[in-house]
Design a protein around this motif. Structure first.
Motif, PDB file in Angstrom:
ATOM      1  N   GLY A  72       0.825  -1.158  -0.224  1.00 14.04           N
ATOM      2  CA  GLY A  72      -0.033   0.106  -0.104  1.00 14.04           C
ATOM      3  C   GLY A  72       0.908   1.364   0.009  1.00 14.04           C
ATOM      4  N   LEU A  73       2.208   1.230  -0.159  1.00 12.47           N
ATOM      5  CA  LEU A  73       3.010   2.382  -0.238  1.00 12.47           C
ATOM      6  C   LEU A  73       3.476   2.583  -1.495  1.00 12.47           C
ATOM      7  N   ASP A  74       3.990   4.085  -1.561  1.00  9.35           N
ATOM      8  CA  ASP A  74       4.548   4.593  -2.751  1.00  9.35           C
ATOM      9  C   ASP A  74       5.956   4.757  -2.508  1.00  9.35           C
ATOM     10  N   ALA A  75       6.403   4.645  -1.408  1.00  9.33           N
ATOM     11  CA  ALA A  75       8.053   4.822  -1.036  1.00  9.33           C
ATOM     12  C   ALA A  75       8.226   4.454   0.347  1.00  9.33           C
ATOM     13  N   TYR A  76       9.338   4.082   0.717  1.00  4.77           N
ATOM     14  CA  TYR A  76       9.992   3.965   1.970  1.00  4.77           C
ATOM     15  C   TYR A  76      10.950   4.679   2.587  1.00  4.77           C
ATOM     16  N   SER A  77      11.122   4.844   4.021  1.00  3.41           N
ATOM     17  CA  SER A  77      12.140   5.519   4.473  1.00  3.41           C
ATOM     18  C   SER A  77      12.301   5.121   6.149  1.00  3.41           C
ATOM     19  N   TYR A  78      13.586   4.842   6.226  1.00  3.95           N
ATOM     20  CA  TYR A  78      14.117   4.339   7.454  1.00  3.95           C
ATOM     21  C   TYR A  78      15.183   4.896   8.302  1.00  3.95           C
ATOM     22  N   PHE A  79      14.957   5.478   9.129  1.00  2.72           N
ATOM     23  CA  PHE A  79      15.806   6.355  10.020  1.00  2.72           C
ATOM     24  C   PHE A  79      15.528   5.835  11.496  1.00  2.72           C
ATOM     25  N   ALA A  86      22.715  -3.836  12.180  1.00  3.94           N
ATOM     26  CA  ALA A  86      23.597  -4.952  11.842  1.00  3.94           C
ATOM     27  C   ALA A  86      23.444  -5.439  10.433  1.00  3.94           C
ATOM     28  N   PHE A  87      22.009  -5.352   9.790  1.00  2.00           N
ATOM     29  CA  PHE A  87      21.888  -5.533   8.517  1.00  2.00           C
ATOM     30  C   PHE A  87      20.720  -4.850   7.887  1.00  2.00           C
ATOM     31  N   GLY A  88      19.354  -4.946   8.663  1.00  4.06           N
ATOM     32  CA  GLY A  88      18.316  -3.946   8.036  1.00  4.06           C
ATOM     33  C   GLY A  88      17.433  -4.821   7.411  1.00  4.06           C
ATOM     34  N   TYR A  89      16.734  -5.847   8.027  1.00  2.46           N
ATOM     35  CA  TYR A  89      15.723  -6.674   7.028  1.00  2.46           C
ATOM     36  C   TYR A  89      14.568  -5.838   6.565  1.00  2.46           C
ATOM     37  N   CYS A  90      14.206  -4.826   7.434  1.00  2.89           N
ATOM     38  CA  CYS A  90      13.041  -3.999   7.008  1.00  2.89           C
ATOM     39  C   CYS A  90      13.252  -3.243   5.702  1.00  2.89           C
ATOM     40  N   VAL A  91      14.599  -2.917   5.570  1.00  4.54           N
ATOM     41  CA  VAL A  91      15.044  -2.324   4.365  1.00  4.54           C
ATOM     42  C   VAL A  91      14.869  -3.248   3.099  1.00  4.54           C
ATOM     43  N   LEU A  92      15.469  -4.450   3.201  1.00  4.78           N
ATOM     44  CA  LEU A  92      15.511  -5.548   2.371  1.00  4.78           C
ATOM     45  C   LEU A  92      14.107  -5.957   1.793  1.00  4.78           C
ATOM     46  N   GLU A  93      13.227  -5.814   2.679  1.00  2.68           N
ATOM     47  CA  GLU A  93      11.884  -6.216   2.331  1.00  2.68           C
ATOM     48  C   GLU A  93      11.173  -5.010   1.527  1.00  2.68           C
ATOM     49  N   ALA A  94      11.446  -3.958   1.856  1.00  2.65           N
ATOM     50  CA  ALA A  94      11.013  -2.768   1.100  1.00  2.65           C
ATOM     51  C   ALA A  94      11.719  -2.735  -0.201  1.00  2.65           C
ATOM     52  N   LEU A  95      12.946  -2.990  -0.493  1.00  2.68           N
ATOM     53  CA  LEU A  95      13.562  -3.132  -1.780  1.00  2.68           C
ATOM     54  C   LEU A  95      13.107  -4.099  -2.599  1.00  2.68           C
ATOM     55  N   SER A  96      12.722  -5.444  -1.870  1.00  2.00           N
ATOM     56  CA  SER A  96      12.343  -6.508  -2.452  1.00  2.00           C
ATOM     57  C   SER A  96      10.811  -6.222  -3.246  1.00  2.00           C
ATOM     58  N   ALA A  97       9.927  -5.314  -2.445  1.00  3.51           N
ATOM     59  CA  ALA A  97       8.513  -4.969  -2.865  1.00  3.51           C
ATOM     60  C   ALA A  97       8.801  -4.051  -4.293  1.00  3.51           C
ATOM     61  N   LEU A 155      10.042  -0.686  -3.718  1.00  6.62           N
ATOM     62  CA  LEU A 155       9.801   0.645  -3.227  1.00  6.62           C
ATOM     63  C   LEU A 155      11.160   1.411  -3.302  1.00  6.62           C
ATOM     64  N   PRO A 156      10.856   2.739  -3.828  1.00  3.36           N
ATOM     65  CA  PRO A 156      12.006   3.719  -3.677  1.00  3.36           C
ATOM     66  C   PRO A 156      12.544   3.860  -2.342  1.00  3.36           C
ATOM     67  N   THR A 157      13.327   3.776  -1.923  1.00  3.02           N
ATOM     68  CA  THR A 157      13.714   3.617  -0.324  1.00  3.02           C
ATOM     69  C   THR A 157      14.769   4.747   0.078  1.00  3.02           C
ATOM     70  N   VAL A 158      14.545   5.368   0.768  1.00  2.00           N
ATOM     71  CA  VAL A 158      15.542   6.575   1.696  1.00  2.00           C
ATOM     72  C   VAL A 158      16.090   6.050   3.130  1.00  2.00           C
ATOM     73  N   LEU A 159      17.625   6.164   2.968  1.00  2.00           N
ATOM     74  CA  LEU A 159      18.372   5.625   4.211  1.00  2.00           C
ATOM     75  C   LEU A 159      19.269   6.401   4.743  1.00  2.00           C
ATOM     76  N   PRO A 160      19.634   6.313   5.812  1.00  2.00           N
ATOM     77  CA  PRO A 160      20.931   7.140   6.499  1.00  2.00           C
ATOM     78  C   PRO A 160      22.208   6.547   5.427  1.00  2.00           C
ATOM     79  N   ASN A 161      23.138   7.510   5.312  1.00  2.00           N
ATOM     80  CA  ASN A 161      24.358   7.186   4.577  1.00  2.00           C
ATOM     81  C   ASN A 161      25.146   5.939   4.684  1.00  2.00           C
ATOM     82  N   TYR A 162      25.109   5.266   5.847  1.00  2.00           N
ATOM     83  CA  TYR A 162      26.005   4.300   6.106  1.00  2.00           C
ATOM     84  C   TYR A 162      25.524   3.010   5.629  1.00  2.00           C
ATOM     85  N   PHE A 163      24.134   3.088   5.234  1.00  2.00           N
ATOM     86  CA  PHE A 163      23.362   1.826   4.615  1.00  2.00           C
ATOM     87  C   PHE A 163      24.072   1.478   3.101  1.00  2.00           C
ATOM     88  N   ARG A 164      24.681   2.451   2.591  1.00  2.00           N
ATOM     89  CA  ARG A 164      25.187   2.320   1.265  1.00  2.00           C
ATOM     90  C   ARG A 164      26.364   0.993   1.091  1.00  2.00           C
TER      91      ARG A 164
END
Length: 734
Positions: free
Chosen positions: A250-257, A265-276, A278-287
């Motif tokens: 139900g989302l258009d985008a995702y943002s996790y701070f 340590a990894f960020g499963y919530c982020v990986l789930e959003a990418l798998s769907a 979703l354009p995803t906005v994150l802190p720089n260290y996630f690069r």
């Protein structure tokens, strides 16, 4: 037992650790590997935290074997699945023989402020002393690797990260719809404070602006109270165990701070959003993890990304496509087989089939089933149902306060009876001292892996005996529908490793008093002792009970009547007998009911039958109290029933249970406050159409109740029992 791969894992972890194991089990099954799992209790989780239900279901689905206590498995590769499992204070040390041993590190040794999450310096020593292996550490990502390097432990690190995996097919790709309103931006996580940014950063990353709508899944009230004002475009949703894919769709985008104190340590919530997708906005260290698959910046820079996603559909589609492709290519299940072979070596069938590594057969596994005295047979019957589901490889010994425990003995179980303080006429404190000594001796003698208590109140003597013994897991089977709050009792759940609330079809009306002060419990389907496939035919049941084959038979099951006056019900039954010469009533006596001199009427019969469920097809209708077991048993067998609730203060809310079922069309009910209504209910249930309507409703209701089997599965993973869905054998009655 021989495996390609054995996991040492605590399957109670609520977040990313369990999600990672969930997908690794799926990937291993897809690769054709034989996998075993040894449950190990991490010292950082509370005693009563239950297994992760999503992970438990995947263990079952992938046919992963839970290695029983007392068995030493042999494997090509053994993975300890969290650093806190390499702890010298483990209650039980798992035994295994592996060609290669490694630790999957899901958490760095220190947080961002330099505070210890665990003692990394001791990991290698514990691995050698307790397991006889040198240690290879498999960090799940760059942040964890850097944490170990900063501790001077680079030599123990694997050259490659053990990246978490995901099945992108679990996440339907987002629609990339035309956006004619605000951009719907989501985020999800556990409600832990560290997962959420400080208030001053939160309002920068998730600003109050009519161009954006934020859906926050898992935000807790404590965090919201820190905010000076909750932005009007925040839609806050509680954490749920339901699949997150529906939320992401139900989302258009995702943002996790998150909090600056937290190192992801990894960020499963982020990986789930990418798998769907979703354009995803994150802190720089996630690069370091996600390269160009996501968008990066500080909280104050996040709105710039939101605006471009909202205003440029071509850009939004490009970012979405790239996100899903990256997730599949780098973290897809297909990655698992290659890295397993690299770590374990390419030697297959390394261990020829042969005898167990043990020089003597292990002793039989034991569960000690403790039941309270009770008014009826409910506590004892539920324990018998679970004992049956546990199967022949587990010996269930009954240590009961119920005088009806002889029914367990007749079913082949070893039983011991101890009288309750009311029967002995002694003080409660004195009785608890007596019960402690008796139970403590029984624990030393039978040496159970698990003590299962079914009752409303865990006695202090019970809790002290289990604690003093120290070598058994413990479970409390505790039905709901409590009549009043009793927090001093419900909080005793913290003494148990597992708290189970058997399923209740009238659960929407349960006031929840049993759950006050209980942080963790598991729910199951309703518990039944007799499966429908085991029930006798109508003719067989009547023949064995010596009842007429052609009569209309009504079953009478009013309980032991030790705390209730059901004389009005008997008077109504007598009146129905006078008016209906073709009707017979059959009273099934409880083993703890008083004896009767004779049958009062030639069409009123008294019989003893246990378990009663075997005979229910022999009856046309029933008149019954609404205790948990009879209530669910009659509904499951589609037996048309008039329920007459027992409203004694010490009973559960039988009237609430019966009223809800009557509203749903599953039964008729008569309140004891209006006894004259019972004759009318009996006249109604004698109508063929009424009985057919009730049967039709009940057939839909009771499909697939597996409560006893589910409890047996929970026992298996809690105490390492060779049973149920995780043993590789078909369960009796399944």
């Amino acid at each position: 037992m021989f495996f390609d791969l054995v996991y040492l894992a605590d399957i109670r972890f609520p977040g990313g650790t369990s999600t990672a194991l969930f997908y690794e089990l799926r990937a291993a099954a897809k690769a054709g590997l034989k996998v075993g799992l040894i449950p190990v209790a991490s010292p950082i989780l509370t005693k009563s935290r239950p297994p992760n239900l999503k992970l438990l279901n995947e263990i079952r689905r992938t046919k992963t074997t839970i290695v029983p206590q007392g068995v030493t498995p042999q494997c090509r590769l053994c993975l300890a699945y969290h650093p806190t499992l390499l702890d010298g204070q483990l209650k039980q040390v798992p035994r295994f023989k592996a060609d290669t041993f490694a630790l999957v590190a899901h958490q760095p040794p220190l947080n961002r402020f330099g505070e210890k999450a665990y003692d990394a310096d001791q990991l290698s020593r514990v691995a050698g002393d307790l397991f006889g292996h040198g240690l290879t550490i498999l960090p799940v990502g760059p942040t964890v690797r850097q944490g170990f390097e900063a501790q001077g432990l680079s030599a123990q690190l694997s050259a490659d990260d053990w990246l978490n995996l995901i099945d992108v097919n679990d996440f339907p790709i987002c629609d990339n719809r035309e956006i004619d309103g605000p951009l719907v931006i989501g985020r999800h996580s556990r409600p832990g404070r560290e997962k959420w940014p400080d208030p001053e950063e939160a309002v920068l990353a998730y600003p109050e602006n009519n161009r954006y709508q934020f859906r926050m899944l898992g935000v807790g009230p404590e965090y919201l109270s820190e905010l000076e004002k909750i932005p009007s475009n925040w839609h806050c949703l509680p954490f749920t165990t339901q699949p997150v894919s529906g939320f992401l769709k139900g989302l258009d985008a995702y943002s996790y701070f998150h909090s600056p104190a937290w190192i992801e340590a990894f960020g499963y919530c982020v990986l789930e959003a990418l798998s769907a997708g979703l354009p995803t906005v994150l802190p720089n260290y996630f690069r370091d993890w996600f390269d160009d698959a996501a968008l990066y910046g500080t909280p104050s820079q996040a709105p710039e990304h939101y605006d471009r996603i909202l205003d440029d559909k071509t850009y939004r589609l490009e970012v979405s496509t790239n996100a899903r492709k990256f997730a599949s290519a780098r973290f897809g299940l297909e990655q698992f087989e290659e890295r397993f072979e690299k770590l374990a070596g390419k030697v297959h069938n390394l261990h020829a089939a042969g005898p167990s590594l043990k020089t003597r057969p292990p002793r039989q596994h034991v569960v000690l089933a403790v039941t309270s005295n009770g008014i009826g047979l409910g506590h004892l019957t539920r324990q018998l149902a679970v004992a049956k589901a546990l199967g022949p490889d587990v010996k269930t010994v009954f240590f009961s306060l119920s005088e009806a425990v002889k029914v367990a003995q007749k079913m082949g179980h070893l039983v011991e009876f101890r009288p309750f303080h009311r029967r002995l006429g002694c003080r409660v404190d004195d009785w608890n001292d007596f019960f402690y000594r008796e139970l403590r001796d029984a624990l030393s003698f039978y040496r159970p892996e698990l003590v299962s208590f079914d009752g409303n109140t865990p006695y202090s003597g019970l809790l002290e005996a289990i604690s003093d013994y120290g070598d058994a897991s413990s479970a409390w089977i505790r039905r709901g529908m409590w009549r009043a709050e009793a927090p001093e009792i419900s909080r005793r759940a913290s003494h148990f490793d597992l708290v189970v609330e058997p399923g209740e079809v009238a659960a929407p009306m349960d006031p929840g008093y049993a759950r006050i002060g209980s942080d963790h419990l598991v729910h199951t389907d309703p518990v039944l002792l007799v499966d429908q496939a085991e029930m006798m035919t109508r003719a067989t049941a009547r023949r064995l009970l010596d009842l007429p084959q052609d009569a209309t038979l009504g079953l009478v099951q009013l309980g032991s009547e030790r705390n209730s006056d059901m004389s009005f019900a008997r008077q109504a039954i007598d009146a129905v007998l006078e008016r209906n010469r073709h009707v017979h009533f059959v009273e099934i006596k409880s083993p703890i009911s008083p004896d009767y001199d004779r049958e009062p009427n030639e069409r009123y019969h008294r019989r003893t039958a246990y378990p009663l469920g075997l005979y229910l097809n022999g009856f046309d209708f029933a008149v019954s109290a609404a205790g948990y077991n009879s209530f669910h048993e009659f509904l499951a067998s589609s037996l048309p029933t008039v329920f007459v609730p027992n409203k004694a203060p010490e009973m559960d809310l039988q009237e609430t249970r019966a009223e809800y079922a009557a509203k749903a069309g599953w039964c008729l009910t008569c309140d004891t406050d209006d006894p004259f209504n019972l004759e009318g209910c009996l006249d109604e249930i004698l109508q063929t159409q009424t009985r057919q309507d009730l049967q039709e409703k009940c057939r839909i209701l009771s499909e697939g109740w597996r409560g006893a089997n589910q409890i047996a599965d929970y026992f298996a993973v809690t105490a390492g029992l060779p049973t149920g869905s995780f043993s590789g054998r078909k369960r009796i009655g399944a």
